[in-house]
Design a protein around this motif. Structure first.
Motif, short mmCIF file in Angstrom:
data_model
loop_
_atom_site.label_atom_id
_atom_site.label_comp_id
_atom_site.label_asym_id
_atom_site.label_seq_id
_atom_site.Cartn_x
_atom_site.Cartn_y
_atom_site.Cartn_z
N VAL A 155 0.86 -1.19 0.00
CA VAL A 155 0.00 0.00 0.00
C VAL A 155 0.89 1.23 0.00
N SER A 156 0.81 2.02 -1.08
CA SER A 156 1.68 3.19 -1.23
C SER A 156 0.84 4.46 -1.38
N PRO A 157 0.66 5.20 -0.30
CA PRO A 157 -0.08 6.47 -0.40
C PRO A 157 0.71 7.48 -1.22
N SER A 158 0.00 8.39 -1.87
CA SER A 158 0.65 9.46 -2.63
C SER A 158 1.21 10.50 -1.66
N LYS A 159 2.01 11.42 -2.20
CA LYS A 159 2.59 12.45 -1.34
C LYS A 159 1.51 13.35 -0.76
N ILE A 206 5.77 -1.10 8.28
CA ILE A 206 5.87 0.22 7.65
C ILE A 206 7.30 0.45 7.19
N GLU A 207 7.47 0.96 5.98
CA GLU A 207 8.78 1.36 5.50
C GLU A 207 8.73 2.84 5.11
N HIS A 208 9.87 3.51 5.18
CA HIS A 208 9.91 4.95 4.91
C HIS A 208 10.86 5.33 3.78
N GLN A 209 11.46 4.34 3.14
CA GLN A 209 12.42 4.62 2.07
C GLN A 209 12.07 3.81 0.82
N ARG A 210 12.46 4.36 -0.32
CA ARG A 210 12.36 3.65 -1.59
C ARG A 210 13.60 4.00 -2.41
N ALA A 211 13.99 3.08 -3.27
CA ALA A 211 15.10 3.34 -4.18
C ALA A 211 14.62 3.15 -5.61
N PHE A 212 15.25 3.83 -6.56
CA PHE A 212 14.87 3.69 -7.96
C PHE A 212 15.25 2.29 -8.46
N LYS A 213 14.30 1.66 -9.16
CA LYS A 213 14.52 0.33 -9.72
C LYS A 213 14.68 0.42 -11.23
N GLY A 214 15.18 -0.66 -11.80
CA GLY A 214 15.38 -0.69 -13.25
C GLY A 214 14.10 -0.56 -14.04
N THR A 215 12.96 -0.86 -13.41
CA THR A 215 11.67 -0.76 -14.10
C THR A 215 11.08 0.66 -14.05
N ASP A 216 11.65 1.55 -13.25
CA ASP A 216 11.13 2.92 -13.17
C ASP A 216 11.41 3.66 -14.48
N GLY A 245 19.11 2.26 -7.82
CA GLY A 245 19.60 2.13 -6.45
C GLY A 245 19.64 3.44 -5.69
N MET A 246 19.50 4.58 -6.38
CA MET A 246 19.50 5.88 -5.70
C MET A 246 18.23 6.02 -4.86
N PRO A 247 18.34 6.42 -3.58
CA PRO A 247 17.15 6.62 -2.75
C PRO A 247 16.26 7.72 -3.33
N LYS A 248 14.98 7.51 -3.31
CA LYS A 248 14.04 8.51 -3.81
C LYS A 248 13.87 9.61 -2.78
N ALA A 249 13.85 10.84 -3.25
CA ALA A 249 13.70 11.98 -2.35
C ALA A 249 12.26 12.11 -1.88
N GLY A 250 12.08 12.86 -0.81
CA GLY A 250 10.73 13.13 -0.32
C GLY A 250 10.22 12.01 0.57
N ASN A 251 8.98 12.17 0.99
CA ASN A 251 8.36 11.19 1.88
C ASN A 251 7.98 9.95 1.07
N GLN A 252 8.50 8.80 1.45
CA GLN A 252 8.26 7.55 0.73
C GLN A 252 7.58 6.50 1.60
N SER A 253 6.93 6.90 2.66
CA SER A 253 6.32 5.93 3.58
C SER A 253 5.29 5.06 2.88
N HIS A 254 5.34 3.76 3.15
CA HIS A 254 4.40 2.81 2.55
C HIS A 254 4.29 1.59 3.44
N ILE A 255 3.38 0.69 3.10
CA ILE A 255 3.06 -0.46 3.94
C ILE A 255 3.27 -1.75 3.16
N HIS A 256 3.95 -2.71 3.80
CA HIS A 256 4.05 -4.07 3.26
C HIS A 256 3.24 -5.00 4.16
N ILE A 257 2.41 -5.83 3.55
CA ILE A 257 1.58 -6.77 4.32
C ILE A 257 1.80 -8.17 3.74
#
Length: 343
Positions: free
Chosen positions: A76-80, A128-138, A196-208
């Motif tokens: 679950v990934s809420p928007s900014k 809850i996670e608060h970070q994301r990194a750019f993937k090859g599929t982005d 692999g570069m961390p994405k800027a801004g708030n990246q909070s999301h949920i893994h279930i």
């Protein structure tokens, strides 16, 4: 809001254990003090250990065949904009998770011992996670790739010159690399976006992680069912089956809005994004009927989500030529994934 439900696989086979996935979800806790870590939780418990999650999920797989998933992953990934409504990201997202998992069970067209399933009938753990990194599929990585390839080639040339395997002007090659770094279309904080570069801004999301079997380990509950809702005869008895994904996604959206007083724009709704993907004619017809202020916000959201917008949106349905929308839809997949619920 972007929500996905996927059966967890290791290559072409379903995972026999949840250990690898649970271990992956522990990555943000590495190097943190105990008080700073995000722990697993479920409907009633907090600070659940990774070892307990693995034990409970792996031990709840009775009578499942090799070709059946042992568990499902819900992200679950809420928007900014949605995240801005939260006061405390960890606490609020935990609260939201517990409410939206009630929406999850309500979306099953199933009964256990003659009654509808409830939240107590499923076995799940969330984190809850608060970070994301750019993937090859982005899309940023894909569109930067030609520049990355050329830069790599130039760096190889420099090494060859420095090692005496080739002749060339190292300073000139380095200058060309600098030019390519600046010209790459996607930048973050003045640097070319790379995998692999961390994405800027708030990246909070949920893994279930949710078990395929119910909490009693007797009944199979698959959100991957191809049936939305139907009744079938089995051994002379009427049996309910199916999972309503559309219903779950819409409920999850409404639960967030109600929980946090979020005023959702038309362009953010699951139904609107689904129409954009499946029937853009209906999408743009609905868009043009919005009040002026809501329409302006919708266009802003579309631009920020990288949805291609025509310079002049046709007003009448007769003008909504499908060949135009077919061109628009080529960029829709990335846009949908960036700020909406999965379809």
């Amino acid at each position: 809001m972007y929500i996905t439900i996927t059966p967890q696989k290791m290559g072409s086979n379903y995972s026999k254990s949840s250990a690898d996935f649970v271990g992956y979800l522990e990555k943000e806790n590495q190097g943190l003090e105990q008080q700073d870590m995000e722990h697993f939780f479920n409907q009633y418990g907090d600070e659940i250990s990774a070892e307990e999650v693995v034990k409970e999920i792996d031990g709840n797989t009775a009578k499942l065949e090799k070709h059946e998933p042992r568990f499902y992953s819900i992200t679950v990934s809420p928007s900014k904009y949605e995240l801005k409504r939260l006061q405390n990201h960890s606490e609020d997202l935990q609260k939201y998770t517990r409410e939206t998992m009630k929406d999850y069970v309500a979306s099953f067209n199933r009964e256990i011992n003659g009654r509808p399933i409830t939240i107590d009938d499923i076995k799940y753990y969330a984190k809850i996670e608060h970070q994301r990194a750019f993937k090859g599929t982005d899309f940023q990585i894909k569109e930067n790739q030609p520049y990355a390839t050329k830069i790599l080639q130039l760096k190889t040339e420099i090494r060859n010159v420095q090692d005496g395997r080739a002749e060339g002007n190292v300073k000139k090659l380095e200058k060309e690399i600098g030019k390519l770094e600046r010209e790459a279309p996607h930048q973050q904080n003045g640097k070319r976006i790379v995998q692999g570069m961390p994405k800027a801004g708030n990246q909070s999301h949920i893994h279930i992680i949710v078990s395929r079997k119910d909490a009693s380990n007797k009944f199979s509950l698959s959100p991957g069912s191809k049936y939305k809702a139907s009744d079938v005869e089995l051994n002379g008895k009427t049996v309910k089956r199916g999972f309503d994904r559309d219903g779950f996604f819409e409920k999850a959206e409404k639960t967030f809005d109600k929980s946090f007083g979020y005023q959702r724009n038309f362009a953010e709704t699951y139904k609107a994004r689904k129409d954009f993907n499946k029937n853009p004619k209906i999408y743009f017809a609905s868009l043009m009927k919005l009040p002026t202020n809501e329409k302006a916000i919708a266009f802003k959201l579309m631009r920020e989500s990288n949805i291609p917008i025509m310079p002049s949106i046709p007003v009448t349905q007769a003008q909504l030529a499908m060949k135009i929308f077919n061109r628009l839809r080529r960029g829709a997949e990335v846009a949908i994934k960036s700020s909406s619920i999965g379809i």
